[in-house]
Design an enzyme around this catalytic site. Structure first.
Site, PDB file in Angstrom:
ATOM      1  N   TYR A 125      76.199  18.195   2.429  1.00  0.00           N
ATOM      2  CA  TYR A 125      75.239  19.188   1.608  1.00  0.00           C
ATOM      3  C   TYR A 125      74.558  18.271   0.510  1.00  0.00           C
ATOM      4  CZ  TYR A 125      74.694  22.804  -2.049  1.00  0.00           C
ATOM      5  OH  TYR A 125      74.286  23.708  -2.778  1.00  0.00           O
ATOM      6  N   ARG A 166      91.190  31.009 -19.924  1.00  0.00           N
ATOM      7  CA  ARG A 166      91.013  29.853 -19.418  1.00  0.00           C
ATOM      8  C   ARG A 166      92.057  29.344 -18.203  1.00  0.00           C
ATOM      9  NH1 ARG A 166      91.768  25.732 -21.671  1.00  0.00           N
ATOM     10  NH2 ARG A 166      90.806  26.167 -23.397  1.00  0.00           N
ATOM     11  N   LYS A 225      79.157  31.998  -0.584  1.00  0.00           N
ATOM     12  CA  LYS A 225      78.643  32.222   0.537  1.00  0.00           C
ATOM     13  C   LYS A 225      79.281  33.421   1.396  1.00  0.00           C
ATOM     14  CE  LYS A 225      76.047  28.818  -1.051  1.00  0.00           C
ATOM     15  NZ  LYS A 225      76.452  27.491  -0.512  1.00  0.00           N
ATOM     16  N   ASP A 281      84.984  20.863   3.801  1.00  0.00           N
ATOM     17  CA  ASP A 281      84.201  21.929   3.337  1.00  0.00           C
ATOM     18  C   ASP A 281      84.079  22.816   4.389  1.00  0.00           C
ATOM     19  OD1 ASP A 281      82.147  23.581   2.307  1.00  0.00           O
ATOM     20  OD2 ASP A 281      81.167  21.923   1.149  1.00  0.00           O
TER      21      ASP A 281
HETATM   22  C1  LIG Z   1      76.514  26.202  -1.572  1.00  0.00           C
HETATM   23  C2  LIG Z   1      77.288  25.152  -0.915  1.00  0.00           C
HETATM   24  C3  LIG Z   1      78.272  24.508  -1.914  1.00  0.00           C
HETATM   25  C4  LIG Z   1      78.025  24.444  -3.381  1.00  0.00           C
HETATM   26  O1  LIG Z   1      78.643  25.620  -3.813  1.00  0.00           O
HETATM   27  P1  LIG Z   1      78.006  26.429  -5.078  1.00  0.00           P
HETATM   28  O2  LIG Z   1      78.882  27.906  -4.985  1.00  0.00           O
HETATM   29  O3  LIG Z   1      76.746  26.603  -4.901  1.00  0.00           O
HETATM   30  O4  LIG Z   1      78.540  25.558  -5.986  1.00  0.00           O
HETATM   31  C5  LIG Z   1      78.983  23.126  -1.118  1.00  0.00           C
HETATM   32  N1  LIG Z   1      78.861  23.134   0.083  1.00  0.00           N
HETATM   33  C6  LIG Z   1      78.192  23.978   0.918  1.00  0.00           C
HETATM   34  C7  LIG Z   1      78.343  23.756   2.337  1.00  0.00           C
HETATM   35  C8  LIG Z   1      77.336  24.847   0.448  1.00  0.00           C
HETATM   36  O5  LIG Z   1      76.722  25.650   1.196  1.00  0.00           O
END
Ligand SMILES: *Cc1c(COP(=O)(O)O)cnc(C)c1O
Length: 377
Positions: free
Chosen positions: A98, A46, A196, A171
């Site tokens: 988001y 961890r 992503k 983000d």
């Molecule tokens: C998918 C996404 C998240 C969340 O991420 P996870 O890996 O699904 O927890 C946060 N911000 C944006 C812009 C996203 O597309």
């Protein structure tokens, strides 16, 4: 060194014992110690793992950050950032943030008393300044935003945030560090859903925060205390994806730009939302702040929700699925799928809207697939 070179080499020296050119998947929960309390830098899975370390070094290099901390998901990374706050602290966010971020803030952190939140149109800098309170600690921005593809001026927002004594969190999931490196525009923390584009193959969930060394240390403490670590195989897959981020983004962006141009005059479509289009509200900011205009676009259908539903099920190459940023093209209905958690709030998205994650298939096949689906509405 150039970006595409660092993507392949940063944190990724050949493994010293065998010369393995790939960072091994250190599939272990614990590490044998040489003496009591005498370990070689890793004591428990961890707290640390060499595969995770390599990914953190690569991400820090790509974002030009002092350090990076890798989490089990994007939302776990965001949760750690919010836990840097103290009760009563105030956060300013975009009014189209988001949906998952909004759910975490509105349904978990606000009821727990961790923070207070105001949503504004971050393109209106006067509105942002007006939302500032003495307790404002963070300004939180996604650019391009999800799913409306709004673009926000990071340098201007950094100035407003810093004047207020707050930090700017970006983000950067949609742009990726290949298109925009927010820290160079004045941001203080960058968060990612590595699920992503960074992972890029729709085969792993993960997240990261890239920031200064001191903040990273606090985040590591929080992560070890709270526990949201990804596994070594997840970290390996993300690192493997990152190696090709540059070449993938070139094709994602070229394909999306061509599709936006193709769809802009389509009779079944009332609006194409894409920062690369000259009439996009903040096209000039995007041109200044991004290397290319990204692989995401949204469309609004003249036939409303029924037409949107028909197109979403009418494509063959564009799979009807949540998520984005993988090599394969995806289509989805944000109002009913990714952004269902904001339905009925001020953050609700239009129900004639479809979001496209344009993959790296041949663009002619993607255009034909969309034309075919659109011909049926
Ligand atoms: C998918 C996404 C998240 C969340 O991420 P996870 O890996 O699904 O927890 C946060 N911000 C944006 C812009 C996203 O597309």
């Amino acid at each position: 060194m150039h970006f595409t070179t660092r993507a392949i080499h940063a944190g990724q020296e050949p493994e010293p014992r065998t010369g393995s050119v790939n960072v091994p998947i250190y599939q272990t929960s614990t590490y044998a110690q040489d003496g009591v309390g005498e370990h070689r830098g890793w004591d428990y899975g961890r707290s640390g793992n060499p595969t995770r370390d390599a990914l953190q070094m690569a991400l820090a290099s790509l974002e030009q950050a002092e350090d990076a901390v890798v989490f089990a998901s994007g939302l776990a990374a965001e949760d750690a950032v919010f836990r840097l706050l103290s009760p009563g602290d105030h956060v300013i966010m975009a009014d189209d943030v988001y949906g998952g971020t909004w759910r975490q803030v509105a349904k978990v952190h606000v009821p727990a008393g961790l923070l207070e939140v105001t949503t504004v149109d971050l393109a209106d800098l006067d509105a942002v300044a007006a939302a500032v309170r003495p307790t404002t600690r963070l300004v939180w921005v996604e650019t391009p935003s999800n799913p409306l593809l709004k673009v926000f001026d990071l340098a201007a927002l950094a100035t407003v945030a810093h004047d207020a004594g707050a930090r700017l969190v970006v983000d950067n999931t949609f742009a990726t560090p290949y298109l925009t490196q927010p820290l160079a525009h004045g941001a203080d923390l960058v968060v990612h859903s590595t699920t992503k584009y960074l992972g890029g193959h729709s085969d792993v969930v993960g997240g990261a925060v890239c920031t200064d060394a001191e903040t990273a240390e606090r985040l590591r403490f929080l992560q070890n205390a709270v526990g949201a670590v990804g596994g070594p195989l997840d970290n390996y897959l993300t690192l493997r994806g990152i190696k090709t981020l540059g070449v993938r983004m070139e094709t994602h962006c070229a394909n999306a730009a061509a599709i936006a141009d193709h769809l802009v005059d389509h009779p079944a479509i009332t609006q194409v939302l894409y920062p690369g289009l000259a009439h996009h509200r903040n096209h000039d900011v995007a041109a200044r702040q991004m290397r290319h205009f990204g692989g995401m676009l949204s469309i609004r259908l003249a036939g409303g929700r029924p037409a949107a539903d028909a197109v979403a099920v009418g494509t063959e190459l564009f799979f009807l699925a949540e998520s984005l940023g993988g090599v394969e093209s995806l289509i989805e209905h944000p109002g009913a799928m990714t952004h269902a958690s904001v339905a009925g709030t001020a953050l609700e998205v239009p129900d004639d809207l479809l979001r496209l994650s344009v993959g790296i298939e041949h663009v002619d096949d993607l255009v034909a697939d969309l034309d075919h689906a659109l011909a049926q509405v």
